[in-house]
Enzyme design. Structure first.
Site, PDB file in Angstrom:
ATOM      1  N   CYS A   1       0.841  -1.202   0.000  1.00 35.63           N
ATOM      2  CA  CYS A   1       0.000   0.000   0.000  1.00 35.63           C
ATOM      3  C   CYS A   1       0.873   1.247   0.000  1.00 35.63           C
ATOM      4  O   CYS A   1       1.879   1.314   0.703  1.00 35.63           O
ATOM      5  CB  CYS A   1      -0.902   0.023   1.233  1.00 35.63           C
ATOM      6  SG  CYS A   1      -2.309  -1.057   1.089  1.00 35.63           S
ATOM      7  N   HIS A   2       0.439   2.222  -0.784  1.00 33.60           N
ATOM      8  CA  HIS A   2       1.144   3.503  -0.825  1.00 33.60           C
ATOM      9  C   HIS A   2       0.782   4.332   0.402  1.00 33.60           C
ATOM     10  O   HIS A   2      -0.377   4.333   0.814  1.00 33.60           O
ATOM     11  CB  HIS A   2       0.741   4.288  -2.080  1.00 33.60           C
ATOM     12  CG  HIS A   2       1.185   3.646  -3.346  1.00 33.60           C
ATOM     13  ND1 HIS A   2       0.470   2.626  -3.939  1.00 33.60           N
ATOM     14  CD2 HIS A   2       2.265   3.863  -4.133  1.00 33.60           C
ATOM     15  CE1 HIS A   2       1.097   2.242  -5.042  1.00 33.60           C
ATOM     16  NE2 HIS A   2       2.185   2.972  -5.180  1.00 33.60           N
TER      17      HIS A   2
ATOM     18  N   GLU B   1      -7.412   1.274   2.986  1.00 32.73           N
ATOM     19  CA  GLU B   1      -7.506   2.104   4.188  1.00 32.73           C
ATOM     20  C   GLU B   1      -8.876   1.943   4.846  1.00 32.73           C
ATOM     21  O   GLU B   1      -8.979   1.839   6.076  1.00 32.73           O
ATOM     22  CB  GLU B   1      -7.222   3.568   3.837  1.00 32.73           C
ATOM     23  CG  GLU B   1      -5.767   3.862   3.538  1.00 32.73           C
ATOM     24  CD  GLU B   1      -5.250   3.344   2.190  1.00 32.73           C
ATOM     25  OE1 GLU B   1      -4.030   3.364   1.980  1.00 32.73           O
ATOM     26  OE2 GLU B   1      -6.057   2.910   1.338  1.00 32.73           O
TER      27      GLU B   1
ATOM     28  N   ASP C   1     -11.186  -6.494  21.708  1.00 25.57           N
ATOM     29  CA  ASP C   1     -10.149  -6.364  22.729  1.00 25.57           C
ATOM     30  C   ASP C   1     -10.694  -5.760  24.021  1.00 25.57           C
ATOM     31  O   ASP C   1     -10.369  -6.216  25.110  1.00 25.57           O
ATOM     32  CB  ASP C   1      -8.993  -5.510  22.201  1.00 25.57           C
ATOM     33  CG  ASP C   1      -7.910  -5.319  23.244  1.00 25.57           C
ATOM     34  OD1 ASP C   1      -7.394  -6.333  23.760  1.00 25.57           O
ATOM     35  OD2 ASP C   1      -7.591  -4.156  23.562  1.00 25.57           O
TER      36      ASP C   1
END
EC number: 4.6.1.17
Length: 158
Positions: free
Chosen positions: A76-77, A115, A129
């Site tokens: 990924c950029h 993203e 979590d």
């Protein structure tokens, strides 16, 4: 079939060169969900979880994850994101499930699908979590791309 672009002439991984691509506004919407039990649902909606505001923390975690996608997904950029929004919607018609929507926007030479997917995933993982002390049997997913716009390949809608 299109040729895979993330491999060089030696068959080794490479990051695609996007320098010749046109700059355009790009948006992606990804979704995920997590099924929880009634106790977790009540803790979240009544802000009674010992670790704090579950959805507030999960939202920030999802935003941070979207911003840092290129640090964990190798090809990924790194992107300058112009906006990230994460929203939640409960469905208690058949158990307790919270739906997560992550919308990411940029103006650039490559899309923001990864993203948005990373943001939605990290949001669900953070909910897990923060509530796993109550129940480790929660189910995350499915996680998927709902929409993308911009770029030479045009729009995608599920």
């Amino acid at each position: 079939m299109n040729q895979l672009t993330h491999f060089n002439e030696q068959g080794r991984a490479k990051m695609v060169d996007v320098s010749d691509k046109s700059v355009s506004t790009r948006t992606a919407v990804a979704k995920s969900s997590i099924k929880v039990n009634e106790v977790i649902h009540d803790q979240i909606i009544n802000h009674k979880n010992k670790k704090g505001d579950v959805l507030g923390v999960a939202q920030v975690a999802g935003i941070m994850a979207a911003k840092n996608t290129s640090q964990i997904i190798p090809m990924c950029h790194p992107l300058n994101l112009s906006g990230i929004d994460i929203s939640f919607e409960w469905d208690i018609s058949d158990g307790y499930e919270i739906f997560i929507t992550c919308t990411v926007k940029t103006t650039g030479q490559t899309g923001v699908e990864m993203e948005a997917l990373t943001g939605a995933s990290a949001t669900a993982l953070t909910i897990y979590d923060m509530t796993k002390a109550v129940d480790k049997g929660m189910i995350i997913g499915p996680t998927y791309l709902e929409h993308k716009s911009g770029g030479k390949n045009g729009d995608f809608n599920r």
